[in-house]
Design a protein around this motif. Structure first.
Motif, mmCIF file in Angstrom:
data_model
loop_
_atom_site.group_PDB
_atom_site.id
_atom_site.type_symbol
_atom_site.label_atom_id
_atom_site.label_comp_id
_atom_site.label_asym_id
_atom_site.label_seq_id
_atom_site.Cartn_x
_atom_site.Cartn_y
_atom_site.Cartn_z
ATOM 1 N N PHE A 47 0.832 -1.198 0.000
ATOM 2 C CA PHE A 47 0.000 0.000 0.000
ATOM 3 C C PHE A 47 0.869 1.251 0.000
ATOM 4 N N ILE A 48 1.892 1.269 0.844
ATOM 5 C CA ILE A 48 2.801 2.420 0.915
ATOM 6 C C ILE A 48 3.492 2.616 -0.432
ATOM 7 N N TRP A 49 3.985 1.526 -1.012
ATOM 8 C CA TRP A 49 4.661 1.608 -2.308
ATOM 9 C C TRP A 49 3.700 2.114 -3.380
ATOM 10 N N GLY A 50 2.503 1.554 -3.432
ATOM 11 C CA GLY A 50 1.516 1.987 -4.424
ATOM 12 C C GLY A 50 1.119 3.439 -4.250
ATOM 13 N N LEU A 51 0.994 3.877 -3.015
ATOM 14 C CA LEU A 51 0.695 5.278 -2.730
ATOM 15 C C LEU A 51 1.788 6.177 -3.311
ATOM 16 N N SER A 52 3.029 5.803 -3.081
ATOM 17 C CA SER A 52 4.142 6.615 -3.583
ATOM 18 C C SER A 52 4.171 6.645 -5.106
ATOM 19 N N ILE A 53 3.891 5.534 -5.749
ATOM 20 C CA ILE A 53 3.905 5.488 -7.208
ATOM 21 C C ILE A 53 2.783 6.356 -7.777
ATOM 22 N N GLY A 54 1.631 6.353 -7.149
ATOM 23 C CA GLY A 54 0.540 7.224 -7.583
ATOM 24 C C GLY A 54 0.915 8.686 -7.456
#
Length: 138
Positions: A47-54
């Motif tokens: 979730f943290i990684w996906g948030l950063s990519i967004g």
């Protein structure tokens, strides 16, 4: 969710600041990943990684436009795409070599984290080319 968050934050901060914030969130994901021991922890890191990519996807394009103007945005996106492909090819090899040499992926993530922290700081403080140009008299 990250893209929506970036849109909201970009209404308050300059695009380069949002990029820097996104890089710090990505750094948090890198630092947390070697410590993950549960499935819940893995989901949290994802979730943290996906948030950063967004955040980085949306704010990066805005920052490039602010820094280099609309005329060069295609060239910048092309160069960024090449960097993405090269890092996607080289990263797993470097990780495997790290695992073979040290018995852990943690040194790879720590080194990547240091580099990412430096880029996040530079992104926050470095002046964009458009910021450096003096204003024209009317």
């Amino acid at each position: 969710f990250g893209a929506l968050l970036a849109w909201g934050v970009a209404r308050i901060f300059a695009a380069k600041r949002v990029v820097s914030i996104g890089l710090v969130v990505l750094l948090a994901s890198l630092v947390y990943l070697p410590t993950v021991e549960t499935l819940t922890g893995l989901y949290a890191d994802g979730f943290i990684w996906g948030l950063s990519i967004g955040v980085l996807g949306v704010s990066g394009n805005a920052a490039w436009r602010e820094a280099f103007g609309r005329a060069h945005i295609g060239s910048i996106q092309g160069a960024a795409g090449i960097c993405h492909v090269v890092s996607s090819a080289v990263g797993p090899l470097a990780m495997a070599q790290c695992q073979a040499k040290f018995g852990s992926y943690a040194p790879f993530f720590n080194a990547a984290g240091v580099g990412l922290a430096l880029v996040a700081l530079a992104t926050w403080f470095v002046r964009l080319p458009m910021e450096s140009k003096p204003a024209r008299d009317a």
